[in-house]
Motif scaffolding. Structure first.
Motif, PDB file in Angstrom:
ATOM      1  N   LEU A 154     -35.164   5.440  11.348  1.00  0.00           N
ATOM      2  CA  LEU A 154     -35.681   6.388  12.333  1.00  0.00           C
ATOM      3  C   LEU A 154     -37.123   6.774  12.020  1.00  0.00           C
ATOM      4  O   LEU A 154     -37.980   6.810  12.917  1.00  0.00           O
ATOM      5  N   ARG A 155     -37.408   7.051  10.772  1.00  0.00           N
ATOM      6  CA  ARG A 155     -38.769   7.470  10.415  1.00  0.00           C
ATOM      7  C   ARG A 155     -39.769   6.325  10.587  1.00  0.00           C
ATOM      8  O   ARG A 155     -40.946   6.558  10.889  1.00  0.00           O
ATOM      9  N   VAL A 157     -29.683  13.071  14.668  1.00  0.00           N
ATOM     10  CA  VAL A 157     -30.532  11.880  14.681  1.00  0.00           C
ATOM     11  C   VAL A 157     -32.008  12.281  14.781  1.00  0.00           C
ATOM     12  O   VAL A 157     -32.858  11.784  14.035  1.00  0.00           O
ATOM     13  N   LEU A 158     -32.319  13.172  15.716  1.00  0.00           N
ATOM     14  CA  LEU A 158     -33.712  13.605  15.857  1.00  0.00           C
ATOM     15  C   LEU A 158     -34.186  14.331  14.603  1.00  0.00           C
ATOM     16  O   LEU A 158     -35.322  14.140  14.150  1.00  0.00           O
ATOM     17  N   MET A 159     -33.323  15.146  14.014  1.00  0.00           N
ATOM     18  CA  MET A 159     -33.705  15.877  12.807  1.00  0.00           C
ATOM     19  C   MET A 159     -33.931  14.927  11.638  1.00  0.00           C
ATOM     20  O   MET A 159     -34.854  15.112  10.842  1.00  0.00           O
ATOM     21  N   MET A 160     -33.097  13.911  11.520  1.00  0.00           N
ATOM     22  CA  MET A 160     -33.279  12.916  10.465  1.00  0.00           C
ATOM     23  C   MET A 160     -34.584  12.151  10.638  1.00  0.00           C
ATOM     24  O   MET A 160     -35.182  11.693   9.661  1.00  0.00           O
ATOM     25  N   ALA A 161     -35.032  12.023  11.893  1.00  0.00           N
ATOM     26  CA  ALA A 161     -36.309  11.350  12.169  1.00  0.00           C
ATOM     27  C   ALA A 161     -37.495  12.252  11.865  1.00  0.00           C
ATOM     28  O   ALA A 161     -38.646  11.813  11.940  1.00  0.00           O
ATOM     29  N   GLY A 162     -37.219  13.523  11.530  1.00  0.00           N
ATOM     30  CA  GLY A 162     -38.290  14.457  11.207  1.00  0.00           C
ATOM     31  C   GLY A 162     -38.846  15.186  12.410  1.00  0.00           C
ATOM     32  O   GLY A 162     -39.923  15.787  12.327  1.00  0.00           O
ATOM     33  N   ILE A 163     -38.120  15.171  13.516  1.00  0.00           N
ATOM     34  CA  ILE A 163     -38.586  15.790  14.761  1.00  0.00           C
ATOM     35  C   ILE A 163     -38.082  17.226  14.837  1.00  0.00           C
ATOM     36  O   ILE A 163     -36.885  17.478  14.731  1.00  0.00           O
TER      37      ILE A 163
END
Length: 298
Positions: free
Chosen positions: A120-121, A40-46
């Protein structure tokens, strides 16, 4: 934006499964539970991610995940000596957050849905205030519950209410601006001695800067804190993956899609996982047998 995965707690509701390991390291179908909030965090670009867990369990997360380079991210680790509430994560992580906006995802929560990446983004792009997500549940008395006015604007959040004002629970995914540590320090311990995330959200609500976005049809939110919900989560993941023929929450694939790792690194990961379905999938992605264009459905 920084990201935190809170993987603490004793997991006593899952005894004896969790007598020797963290619940966030238990399998949810074909991968460790923590892969789902990580994705989830990776999909948000974090890319800068702090993992908070107990003194006993934190070394196991470090052994599993390392420094994050295989996923194109940077992992830091922090001990939570005792489970003193979700909002404590921002105090423990103050040095890591370093005055930046920060997202928090609970290590036992799974999110899935069409367009999730875009959602998310969009939350990451909010410059002022906080964004949390409301999800319709049949048993809202178990959660922090949002009350809306006639314009669908959040007007209150109550933790585990006896008489819920709605069926919308706040999920275990939160996005905050750079004031989050300052606000977290204002939270007073609740009757059960914890720094409640609901009280932190109330500060943003009173400030007029809390955005509650509802996750409607097409989204799934699973909290895997009980035996039944853990089993149901595994069944859900299995059903989705068999239906679409592709796995979900594959960290290396998301990293490749984001341009964080090279095709060579992706193939190295595939070799490391060997003949497992996970490894075969990574090899198929690296060999262009699977079209990689968007991870909104991951």
């Amino acid at each position: 934006m920084r990201g935190i995965i809170l993987a603490g707690g004793s997991g006593t509701r899952l005894y004896p499964l969790t007598t020797v390991t963290s619940k966030q390291l238990l399998p949810v179908y074909d991968k460790p539970m923590i892969y789902y909030p990580l994705s989830v965090l990776m999909m948000a670009g974090i890319r800068d991610i702090l993992i908070i867990s107990t003194p006993h369990d934190l070394p196991n997360f470090e052994r599993l995940l390392g420094d994050g380079s295989q996923y194109g991210v940077n992992f830091s680790y922090k001990v939570q000596p005792s489970p003193d509430g979700l909002a404590q994560a921002f105090i423990l992580g103050e040095e890591f957050i370093d005055g930046e906006p920060c997202a928090l995802v609970l290590g036992d929560n799974i999110f899935y849905g069409n367009g999730l990446g875009r959602t998310l983004r969009k939350a990451v792009a909010v410059e002022h205030g906080a964004t949390v997500f409301g999800y319709y549940v049949d048993d809202p008395e178990r959660y922090g519950v949002v009350e809306f006015d006639e314009n669908k604007k959040a007007i209150s959040i109550v933790e585990k209410p006896e008489h819920p004002a709605s069926n919308y629970a706040v999920t275990g995914l939160y996005f905050y601006d750079e004031r989050v540590t300052e606000f977290a320090k204002q939270v007073k311990p609740s009757a059960r001695g914890e720094l409640e995330i609901t009280d932190l959200n109330k500060l943003y609500l009173e400030d007029g800067s809390l955005n509650v976005q509802t996750l409607g049809r097409g989204y799934a939110w699973l909290d895997t804190g009980t035996m039944d919900s853990l089993y149901e989560a595994s069944e859900f993941v299995r059903t989705v993956q068999r239906a679409q023929g592709l796995p979900i929450a594959v960290a290396e694939e998301i990293a490749f899609e984001n341009g964080w790792i090279s095709r060579e690194q992706l193939m190295d990961a595939a070799v490391m996982y060997g003949k497992s379905p996970y490894g075969k999938h990574l090899k198929d992605v690296a060999d262009d047998k699977i079209v990689v264009s968007s991870h909104d459905n991951d």
